[in-house]
Scaffold this active site. Structure first.
Site, PDB file in Angstrom:
ATOM      1  N   TYR A 230       0.810  -1.223   0.000  1.00  0.00           N
ATOM      2  CA  TYR A 230       0.000   0.000   0.000  1.00  0.00           C
ATOM      3  C   TYR A 230       0.843   1.273   0.000  1.00  0.00           C
ATOM      4  O   TYR A 230       0.310   2.371  -0.146  1.00  0.00           O
ATOM      5  CB  TYR A 230      -0.938   0.015   1.212  1.00  0.00           C
ATOM      6  CG  TYR A 230      -1.963  -1.083   1.170  1.00  0.00           C
ATOM      7  CD1 TYR A 230      -3.032  -1.034   0.288  1.00  0.00           C
ATOM      8  CD2 TYR A 230      -1.859  -2.188   2.019  1.00  0.00           C
ATOM      9  CE1 TYR A 230      -3.982  -2.060   0.242  1.00  0.00           C
ATOM     10  CE2 TYR A 230      -2.798  -3.212   1.988  1.00  0.00           C
ATOM     11  CZ  TYR A 230      -3.853  -3.132   1.092  1.00  0.00           C
ATOM     12  OH  TYR A 230      -4.787  -4.135   1.053  1.00  0.00           O
TER      13      TYR A 230
ATOM     14  N   HIS B  69      -4.578   6.216  -1.289  1.00  0.00           N
ATOM     15  CA  HIS B  69      -5.271   6.047  -0.002  1.00  0.00           C
ATOM     16  C   HIS B  69      -4.315   6.249   1.171  1.00  0.00           C
ATOM     17  O   HIS B  69      -4.756   6.413   2.304  1.00  0.00           O
ATOM     18  CB  HIS B  69      -5.896   4.648   0.060  1.00  0.00           C
ATOM     19  CG  HIS B  69      -7.311   4.635   0.557  1.00  0.00           C
ATOM     20  ND1 HIS B  69      -8.102   5.764   0.651  1.00  0.00           N
ATOM     21  CD2 HIS B  69      -8.103   3.604   0.989  1.00  0.00           C
ATOM     22  CE1 HIS B  69      -9.302   5.428   1.124  1.00  0.00           C
ATOM     23  NE2 HIS B  69      -9.326   4.132   1.337  1.00  0.00           N
TER      24      HIS B  69
ATOM     25  N   PHE C 281      -5.766  -0.971   9.359  1.00  0.00           N
ATOM     26  CA  PHE C 281      -6.379  -0.853   8.035  1.00  0.00           C
ATOM     27  C   PHE C 281      -7.441   0.243   8.085  1.00  0.00           C
ATOM     28  O   PHE C 281      -8.041   0.512   9.120  1.00  0.00           O
ATOM     29  CB  PHE C 281      -6.936  -2.183   7.485  1.00  0.00           C
ATOM     30  CG  PHE C 281      -5.836  -3.088   7.033  1.00  0.00           C
ATOM     31  CD1 PHE C 281      -5.245  -2.920   5.789  1.00  0.00           C
ATOM     32  CD2 PHE C 281      -5.345  -4.067   7.878  1.00  0.00           C
ATOM     33  CE1 PHE C 281      -4.186  -3.736   5.385  1.00  0.00           C
ATOM     34  CE2 PHE C 281      -4.284  -4.877   7.482  1.00  0.00           C
ATOM     35  CZ  PHE C 281      -3.714  -4.702   6.226  1.00  0.00           C
TER      36      PHE C 281
ATOM     37  N   ASN D  75     -10.516   0.917   7.190  1.00  0.00           N
ATOM     38  CA  ASN D  75     -11.918   0.874   7.620  1.00  0.00           C
ATOM     39  C   ASN D  75     -12.099   0.726   9.120  1.00  0.00           C
ATOM     40  O   ASN D  75     -13.207   0.808   9.621  1.00  0.00           O
ATOM     41  CB  ASN D  75     -12.655  -0.269   6.904  1.00  0.00           C
ATOM     42  CG  ASN D  75     -12.657  -0.056   5.397  1.00  0.00           C
ATOM     43  OD1 ASN D  75     -12.196   0.971   4.909  1.00  0.00           O
ATOM     44  ND2 ASN D  75     -13.186  -1.008   4.669  1.00  0.00           N
TER      45      ASN D  75
ATOM     46  N   ASP E 212      -6.985  11.211   2.401  1.00  0.00           N
ATOM     47  CA  ASP E 212      -7.090  11.484   0.964  1.00  0.00           C
ATOM     48  C   ASP E 212      -8.537  11.833   0.645  1.00  0.00           C
ATOM     49  O   ASP E 212      -9.446  11.465   1.386  1.00  0.00           O
ATOM     50  CB  ASP E 212      -6.665  10.242   0.174  1.00  0.00           C
ATOM     51  CG  ASP E 212      -7.508   9.021   0.512  1.00  0.00           C
ATOM     52  OD1 ASP E 212      -8.265   8.569  -0.365  1.00  0.00           O
ATOM     53  OD2 ASP E 212      -7.428   8.518   1.650  1.00  0.00           O
TER      54      ASP E 212
ATOM     55  N   ASN F  67     -14.202   5.909   4.204  1.00  0.00           N
ATOM     56  CA  ASN F  67     -14.426   4.870   5.213  1.00  0.00           C
ATOM     57  C   ASN F  67     -13.614   5.063   6.488  1.00  0.00           C
ATOM     58  O   ASN F  67     -14.077   4.745   7.578  1.00  0.00           O
ATOM     59  CB  ASN F  67     -14.126   3.487   4.635  1.00  0.00           C
ATOM     60  CG  ASN F  67     -15.129   3.108   3.562  1.00  0.00           C
ATOM     61  OD1 ASN F  67     -16.235   3.643   3.520  1.00  0.00           O
ATOM     62  ND2 ASN F  67     -14.740   2.217   2.675  1.00  0.00           N
TER      63      ASN F  67
END
Length: 194
Positions: free
Chosen positions: A16, A21, A65, A67, A92, A113
């Protein structure tokens, strides 16, 4: 000593790194680099600490993470006994063009989220800095877009925004959200020609 929690949103793991994100992580990395500090792997996140003019700043990159970002934010607010008014969350935003930014004292999650989960756990009364990642994707392509990697050119374009974000964090800590919004929000919008 006054304490502040600055949380940059993103997803942990090498796959990632450098994705849209993870813009929140990148801002905190820029701040840490400018402050000559390093992150340590702690509960629910990578954490670094520094101080500016006697005010303690705790930087948090959640490892929960995206969420579940609220778990990390709530834990560190409680652990360090920091009031929500001293929390700034950096994320973001696909609704803003690349490199533009918007600073807000509170509000909705804007479809994000990570912000949504924080609001679920602590309410919406916290400051947030939203950084534009653009939205050059076709319908249904948002997930691939935000999990896509920035190009070298895009990173160059973002550099001034990262530099400004470092100043915004310092300003937030020293003079609060309202003064910081007044000072920086006008810079966040690029002038359009014509």
């Amino acid at each position: 000593m006054d304490k502040f929690l600055i949380c940059g949103l993103g997803n942990p793991g090498d796959e990632y790194a450098g994705t849209r994100h993870n813009t929140g992580f990148m801002v905190l990395d820029a701040f840490a680099k400018a402050s000559n500090i390093c992150f340590e792997d702690k509960r629910y996140g990578f954490v670094a600490e520094t101080s500016v003019k006697g005010r303690r700043i705790i930087l948090l990159k959640p490892t929960t993470f995206m969420n579940l970002s609220g778990n990390a934010v709530r834990y560190w607010l409680n652990e360090e006994k920091i009031d929500q008014s001293r929390l700034l969350v950096i994320s973001d935003d696909v609704a803003l063009p690349l490199g533009e930014f918007r600073l807000k004292a509170n509000g909705s999650n804007g479809g994000h989220n990570g912000l949504g989960h924080i609001i679920q756990l602590i309410g919406d009364n916290y400051a947030r800095l939203r950084i534009g990642v653009g939205n050059d994707y076709s319908r249904g392509g948002q997930v691939d877009w935000v999990l896509g990697h920035y190009s070298e050119d895009e990173m160059k374009q973002l550099q001034p925004t990262f530099d400004t974000s470092v100043e915004i964090i310092k300003s937030f800590v020293l003079q609060g959200i309202n003064n910081t919004m007044n000072q920086f929000n006008k810079l966040g919008k690029h002038k359009k020609n014509g």
